[in-house]
Design a protein around this motif. Sequence first.
Motif, mmCIF file in Angstrom:
data_model
loop_
_atom_site.group_PDB
_atom_site.id
_atom_site.type_symbol
_atom_site.label_atom_id
_atom_site.label_comp_id
_atom_site.label_asym_id
_atom_site.label_seq_id
_atom_site.Cartn_x
_atom_site.Cartn_y
_atom_site.Cartn_z
ATOM 1 N N GLU A 296 0.845 -1.192 0.000
ATOM 2 C CA GLU A 296 0.000 0.000 0.000
ATOM 3 C C GLU A 296 0.883 1.245 0.000
ATOM 4 O O GLU A 296 2.013 1.212 0.506
ATOM 5 C CB GLU A 296 -0.912 0.022 1.233
ATOM 6 N N LYS B 268 -5.706 3.787 7.277
ATOM 7 C CA LYS B 268 -5.866 3.382 5.887
ATOM 8 C C LYS B 268 -6.860 2.232 5.778
ATOM 9 O O LYS B 268 -6.844 1.297 6.591
ATOM 10 C CB LYS B 268 -4.534 2.929 5.293
ATOM 11 N N PHE C 236 4.021 -0.706 3.646
ATOM 12 C CA PHE C 236 3.644 0.655 3.273
ATOM 13 C C PHE C 236 4.833 1.363 2.632
ATOM 14 O O PHE C 236 5.892 1.502 3.244
ATOM 15 C CB PHE C 236 3.162 1.432 4.501
#
Length: 305
Positions: free
Chosen positions: A224, A237, A281
């Motif tokens: 992500e 998120k 991430f």
Amino acid sequence: MKYKDYYETLGVSKDADEKEIKSAYRKLAKKYHPDLHQGDDEAAEKFKEISEAYEVLSDKDKRQKYDTFGSNYDFSQGYDFDPSQYGYTYTTGGSGADFSDFFETIFGSSRSGGGFSGGFNINDIFGDLGGRGHKSSKQNRNKFESELSISIEEAYKGTTKNVNLTYKSKEIEIPVKIPKGITRGKKVKVNGDKFGLSGDVLFKINIRDEKNLKLDGIDIEKTENIYPWEAALGTEKTVETLNGKIKLKVPKNFVGGNKMRIPSQGFRDLKGNVGDLYVTFNIINPTILSDEQIELYKKLNEISK
């Protein structure tokens, strides 16, 4: 001329006995037989290679001659050599030979009449595939092999894929029902009798990884993106999983590239085992910045100095 390592072609050791050689050949012949891969030049060439290897290794005299030649000069697969330096006359397959120039040079003209000198009838591989009316019993059914690629989501939820195969010059569409939770390398069996095939078709399942989603055993790895200010200040998120959406809290001062582990949100296999979800991430900049954002970046750059 290229030296051919027939043992490597069949995937057997140099001390393999007749039974091992025959078994290896049967397996490969089923996989690459032209009747299941019509129009596939690569499969046809592969079938030709394994047939040539079996022709030599299944024949006692040919194998002895081949072993003597190979051991004397310690050749390996693909090694370039000049046959004339070893007492052989270079020939080509211009006579319509089934086998390679290497075979023709070492053993003379290739097989005639279509039968293997090793005494192994090709009909033993596929039953009536050659049209000789052989009928296999339930205990000894023919098995054809193919492969099928599916997505991670399709493997997780289960799906039905229609696969087109060519058999005896006829196009056949076979629906393959894939159970949910299937993992890489597992095989799905389809009864070929319903589709005019003389046996079962085994589809080896390949599961495709995607750009931001990978399957590692029964664990899921997902990537992500977050913006620099989200990494610095922390954020929440929403992440898509195989089970639906979940919300993750990204802590303050998050370092890009770090992983977050979410237990029991991975892949569920056929036995009910559940893996974990690992989310990595990455910190990225937006592709388009407003004037206000640019000014803020400039100010941040100044005070950072």
